[in-house]
Design an enzyme around this catalytic site. Structure first.
Site, PDB file in Angstrom:
ATOM      1  N   CYS A 271       0.807  -1.222   0.000  1.00 33.59           N
ATOM      2  CA  CYS A 271       0.000   0.000   0.000  1.00 33.59           C
ATOM      3  C   CYS A 271       0.844   1.276   0.000  1.00 33.59           C
ATOM      4  O   CYS A 271       0.642   2.179  -0.824  1.00 33.59           O
ATOM      5  CB  CYS A 271      -0.981  -0.005   1.173  1.00 33.59           C
ATOM      6  SG  CYS A 271      -0.228   0.088   2.820  1.00 33.59           S
ATOM      7  N   HIS A 319      -2.551   1.321   6.908  1.00 26.30           N
ATOM      8  CA  HIS A 319      -2.917   1.227   5.489  1.00 26.30           C
ATOM      9  C   HIS A 319      -3.091   2.631   4.926  1.00 26.30           C
ATOM     10  O   HIS A 319      -3.425   3.570   5.647  1.00 26.30           O
ATOM     11  CB  HIS A 319      -4.215   0.426   5.316  1.00 26.30           C
ATOM     12  CG  HIS A 319      -4.503   0.078   3.881  1.00 26.30           C
ATOM     13  ND1 HIS A 319      -3.763  -0.838   3.178  1.00 26.30           N
ATOM     14  CD2 HIS A 319      -5.450   0.544   3.011  1.00 26.30           C
ATOM     15  CE1 HIS A 319      -4.238  -0.934   1.940  1.00 26.30           C
ATOM     16  NE2 HIS A 319      -5.247  -0.101   1.807  1.00 26.30           N
ATOM     17  N   HIS A 331      -5.593   1.931  -4.394  1.00 23.91           N
ATOM     18  CA  HIS A 331      -4.729   1.383  -3.338  1.00 23.91           C
ATOM     19  C   HIS A 331      -4.349  -0.054  -3.661  1.00 23.91           C
ATOM     20  O   HIS A 331      -4.943  -0.698  -4.526  1.00 23.91           O
ATOM     21  CB  HIS A 331      -5.426   1.464  -1.965  1.00 23.91           C
ATOM     22  CG  HIS A 331      -6.527   0.472  -1.776  1.00 23.91           C
ATOM     23  ND1 HIS A 331      -6.769  -0.149  -0.572  1.00 23.91           N
ATOM     24  CD2 HIS A 331      -7.473  -0.008  -2.626  1.00 23.91           C
ATOM     25  CE1 HIS A 331      -7.810  -0.964  -0.684  1.00 23.91           C
ATOM     26  NE2 HIS A 331      -8.256  -0.895  -1.911  1.00 23.91           N
TER      27      HIS A 331
END
Length: 357
Positions: A271, A319, A331
């Site tokens: 990510c 994240h 993402h």
């Protein structure tokens, strides 16, 4: 004392070379230690619903994500420390060469005095019967005294610098050694949780896996609808900056590439690898990990969000996704998934940061 420091310098240089030729390791930033994963109950077996299995798989991947962020920060800091050790190693080598040069010059002065009968220049002038020689030599004596004093001062300073470099290199070496252990632990943590999640998924029949995927999508859709209904995007119509447009273009061009933990392109990403590389492509470097992006980059309210901004997720900032407009992010979700476009409200939002404020 000097021999002891030089020996320490030599040992440090050997250690530094060993570190720099070994796989890069590094320090992991303190993160909440994930709770041990619960033993996987054989499925199907009637003991747990498919929804419970889905939640456990999601938890395992989130824990792996947190460990991955720690690992990535460790790698980033390791590269920096390795560079510092290289610089210190060169400084130590240069310092030792300079000390050898200064000692050689001091030896030359001593030999010159010996050739003059062991008498210092001042005494030779006093004994001289020629006034002109005496007067002509006064300046030479003064210059020689100043040169000798400067030589001694420089030698002392160089020796002190060498000791400092040696101490700094030894400290960095000790940190790297400690960080090797920390990063190995983080990697073990990641591998264990990903393996546990994959094991759970492997126990599902083909039909159940399809249902599981539909449930993931339904849960994401429900969360996104609730987020939009809250009015979070009301009056958000700001345009991306020039650099933001470049970052968005880079990130969206990676759609379809697989998630791989620790990866930062070009064939796969995690990510924060995706977001950091996107902003690097926009000539605006940012920290490598989502936790450091959250800690170091300027925070902006959601109502002021614009394309290119980064949305940080979960309470541990484990994240990150890039906002691309219209309530969506691009993402890299987790292992087993590809870089994708999804709703910005599908996960718990911690906050928004702006790389180019």
């Amino acid at each position: 004392m000097h021999r002891r420091h030089c020996a320490a310098a030599a040992v440090t240089l050997v250690c530094a070379l060993a570190v720099l030729t070994a796989p890069v390791q590094a320090v992991a930033a303190p993160v909440p230690e994930p709770t041990p994963a619960a033993p996987a109950t054989p499925f199907p077996g009637g003991k747990r619903s498919l929804e419970e299995v889905r939640l456990e798989i999601d938890t395992l991947y989130r824990q792996a994500g947190a460990a991955t962020d720690a690992y990535n920060l460790a790698e980033e800091q390791s590269k920096k420390q390795s560079g510092e050790i290289s610089k210190l190693g060169k400084a130590i080598a240069d310092g030792r060469a300079r000390i050898a040069e200064l000692k050689s010059r001091a030896g030359a002065q001593a030999r010159e005095q010996y050739r003059n009968g062991g008498l210092p220049p001042g005494a030779q002038l006093v004994l001289s019967g020629d006034p002109r020689l005496f007067l002509d030599g006064v300046n030479q004596v003064r210059q020689g005294q100043q040169a000798a004093k400067g030589l001694l001062t420089e030698l002392t300073r160089t020796q002190e610098d060498l000791e400092t470099y040696t101490e700094d290199a030894s400290l960095n070496w000790a940190r790297l050694e400690a960080n090797r252990v920390k990063q190995a632990k983080a990697k073990k943590n990641i591998d264990a949780r990903i393996a546990a999640a994959k094991k759970l998924e492997s126990q599902l029949a083909t039909e159940e896996r399809a249902r599981l995927l539909r449930m993931e999508r339904d849960a994401a859709s429900t969360a996104q609808s609730a987020w939009l209904s809250s009015g979070a995007l009301t009056d958000i119509n700001r345009e991306a900056s020039a650099a933001g447009k470049q970052a968005v273009a880079f990130a969206t061009a990676q759609i379809g590439k697989p998630y791989v933990w620790g990866a930062e392109g070009p064939g796969s990403y995690d990510c924060s690898g995706l977001t950091s590389q996107a902003w690097a492509a926009a000539k605006s470097p940012i920290p490598r990990t989502s936790q450091e992006q959250w800690r170091q980059l300027p925070h902006v309210p959601i109502r002021d969000m614009r394309p290119g901004d980064l949305i940080i997720y979960h309470s541990d900032a484990s994240h990150v996704g890039m906002y691309v407009g219209d309530g969506s992010i691009v993402h890299a979700p987790r292992p087993g998934r590809n870089v994708t476009l999804t709703g910005a409200g599908t996960m718990e939002i911690l906050g928004v940061v702006r790389p180019d404020r």
